[in-house]
Every structure is written in structure tokens, then in C-alpha cells.
Design an enzyme around this catalytic site. Sequence first.
Site, PDB file in Angstrom:
ATOM      1  N   GLU A 124      43.162  36.400  31.067  1.00  0.00           N
ATOM      2  CA  GLU A 124      42.612  35.055  30.917  1.00  0.00           C
ATOM      3  C   GLU A 124      42.991  34.503  29.555  1.00  0.00           C
ATOM      4  OE1 GLU A 124      38.360  34.781  31.370  1.00  0.00           O
ATOM      5  OE2 GLU A 124      38.386  35.873  33.262  1.00  0.00           O
TER       6      GLU A 124
ATOM      7  N   LYS B 265      46.381  40.879  34.987  1.00  0.00           N
ATOM      8  CA  LYS B 265      45.944  39.488  34.823  1.00  0.00           C
ATOM      9  C   LYS B 265      45.192  39.351  33.504  1.00  0.00           C
ATOM     10  CE  LYS B 265      42.749  37.280  37.584  1.00  0.00           C
ATOM     11  NZ  LYS B 265      41.732  36.773  36.625  1.00  0.00           N
TER      12      LYS B 265
ATOM     13  N   SER C 185      35.320  40.083  38.376  1.00  0.00           N
ATOM     14  CA  SER C 185      34.178  39.539  39.126  1.00  0.00           C
ATOM     15  C   SER C 185      33.348  40.672  39.716  1.00  0.00           C
ATOM     16  CB  SER C 185      34.664  38.608  40.244  1.00  0.00           C
ATOM     17  OG  SER C 185      35.643  39.261  41.044  1.00  0.00           O
TER      18      SER C 185
ATOM     19  N   ASP D 288      42.483  42.760  36.451  1.00  0.00           N
ATOM     20  CA  ASP D 288      42.133  42.011  35.242  1.00  0.00           C
ATOM     21  C   ASP D 288      42.079  42.912  34.027  1.00  0.00           C
ATOM     22  OD1 ASP D 288      41.530  39.214  35.598  1.00  0.00           O
ATOM     23  OD2 ASP D 288      39.876  39.801  36.904  1.00  0.00           O
TER      24      ASP D 288
ATOM     25  N   GLU E 148      41.830  28.320  37.870  1.00  0.00           N
ATOM     26  CA  GLU E 148      40.449  28.367  38.379  1.00  0.00           C
ATOM     27  C   GLU E 148      39.710  27.082  38.037  1.00  0.00           C
ATOM     28  OE1 GLU E 148      38.259  31.957  37.568  1.00  0.00           O
ATOM     29  OE2 GLU E 148      36.418  31.145  38.446  1.00  0.00           O
TER      30      GLU E 148
HETATM   31  O1  KIV Z   1      37.703  38.213  38.559  1.00  0.00           O
HETATM   32  C1  KIV Z   1      38.069  37.535  39.540  1.00  0.00           C
HETATM   33  O2  KIV Z   1      37.677  37.769  40.684  1.00  0.00           O
HETATM   34  C2  KIV Z   1      38.977  36.428  39.289  1.00  0.00           C
HETATM   35  C3  KIV Z   1      39.198  35.463  40.422  1.00  0.00           C
HETATM   36  C4  KIV Z   1      38.000  34.606  40.574  1.00  0.00           C
HETATM   37  C5  KIV Z   1      40.433  34.673  40.248  1.00  0.00           C
HETATM   38  O3  KIV Z   1      39.493  36.284  38.234  1.00  0.00           O
END
Ligand code: KIV
Length: 257
Positions: A113, A111, A44, A82, A179
Site C-alpha cells: 500500500e 502487494k 483484511s 500483502d 480501492e
Molecule cells: O487486504 C485486502 O483484502 C485488500 C483488498 C481489499 C484489496 O487489500
Amino acid sequence: MNKLAKLLSQKSQGKKLTCLTAYDASFARVLDDCGVDLLLVGDSLGMVVQGHNSTVPVTLDDMIYHSILVRRGAPQAWMIADLPFMTASSLTLALDSAQQLMQKAGVQMIKIEGDQSVVPIVAALTQQGVPVCAHLGLLPQQALRLGYKTAGKTSQAAEKLLADALALEAAGASMLVLECVMPDVAAKITQALSIPTIGIGSGNQTDGQVLVLHDVLGLSAYPPSFAPSFLVNGRTIRDAICAFVHDVRAGQFPSAS
Ligand code: KIV
């Protein structure tokens, strides 16, 4: 008990996990001081730090750079990062990207997705000793294709989410971000899994809550309706972050929908 085991045990103790995004050392230090359990270097950052309108332009080097800053500000915090757009497009690339985030920046959990299609990657990372946080529901890296939509609205979609969640847990994921999942579906998934679920815009029955820091501080140009500013009533930034931690732990945020 190691740090991860301790965090994961909060589920069985009924203690909500608190998670906020962090992108630099100063905020990381405040988040850690306020007792935020999990610091997420989210992609994000493409939107709230770099000013893009999606997470797609974020590179692995961006993630490494911001993770280094966060680690410097909060040396003891549990830090998740991420895998950004296309860095899990093959098993080799995913393993290499995770290796760089962990070795260059001190990231402790990766993390990723995706639905059951990422199960082989989750399994491979886990086998190499990498703690993995899976991410289901609205997938920002897929937004150009799928849009920004609430997930699990039909019974078929809800069943698929549950099957995906169980498959990701079986592959070794230690945590699961949900999410914008329909609250009743998020609750069902939370009950079915032994790993903690961390919700965002998914109701108040998940094992923890995550928000984007800039939403919590009222800085986002287009904050989602489920993410109110906590920087109200004359609070300082520190007070606002501590209020988020308090409200999640007390079951006051989000309110029952
Ligand atoms: O990238 C991010 O901030 C996220 C959150 C919204 C869970 O994946």
C-alpha cells in the site's frame, strides 16, 4: 509465455481479471476450481478472520501462516500477499518481509500500500525479481490517520492519484489495486497505464475486480455498499464464487455507475 505475462496480457485482450481474497486451503481450492485468476492473501484477514477492527494488528507471521494454507489448497494459483502494517517501513525490512513470504509460503507477488513514497521499495523489490502489486486510493493500513474515504474526489486529488500510479508503474509495479477511487478517476488511470488495474469499489472501468471473500459470501459484519453478497437465490458457496467470476468477466459486476 510465463504465468505472470499471461495474466498481464489480459489487459490488452480486454479480458477482465478476477481476484478474491483467500485465507485458508479449503476456500483457496474452491476459488481456484471456479477459475479465479488471482488469489490475494489480504491483510483484511485481520478483520474477517481474526475479528480485529482494522488491518493494523496483522503481523508478517500471520501473513506467512495464511499464505502457506492458501498455497496448500491451490498449488497452481497465482498468489499475491500483502506486506502488512509497518513491514515496509524501511527498504531492508520490506525486502526481508518479501523474501520470507516468497520462500516460506510460495507467494508469487507482493502487494504494498502507498503512494509515490513507496517507489524506492517497489523499485528495489522489482530489481530483486519480485513481482509487485501496488495499492492506491483508500489505504486500510493508514485508516487510523486518514479514515475510510473515497479517494480522488477533487481534481487535485485525482491528479495526484494519476501521478502516483504512473510513478509506481515506472518503478516496476506489475499491477495496481485501486480501492474506493472515484470511478471516472479509476477509468482515467486504467487508460493511462499499461499494467492492469484491479478495482474494488472503484467502478467498472478497471481491468479487473477484487472483493473480500467474506463480503462475497455475506459473512462480513459491516460489508461495504459496493460489495454485495453473491450467496443468494439458493446458491452454494461454490456457485456464489463462480457467479462472481462470471459476472466480472461478463462486465455485469460491478454495474455501470
Ligand atoms: O487486504 C485486502 O483484502 C485488500 C483488498 C481489499 C484489496 O487489500
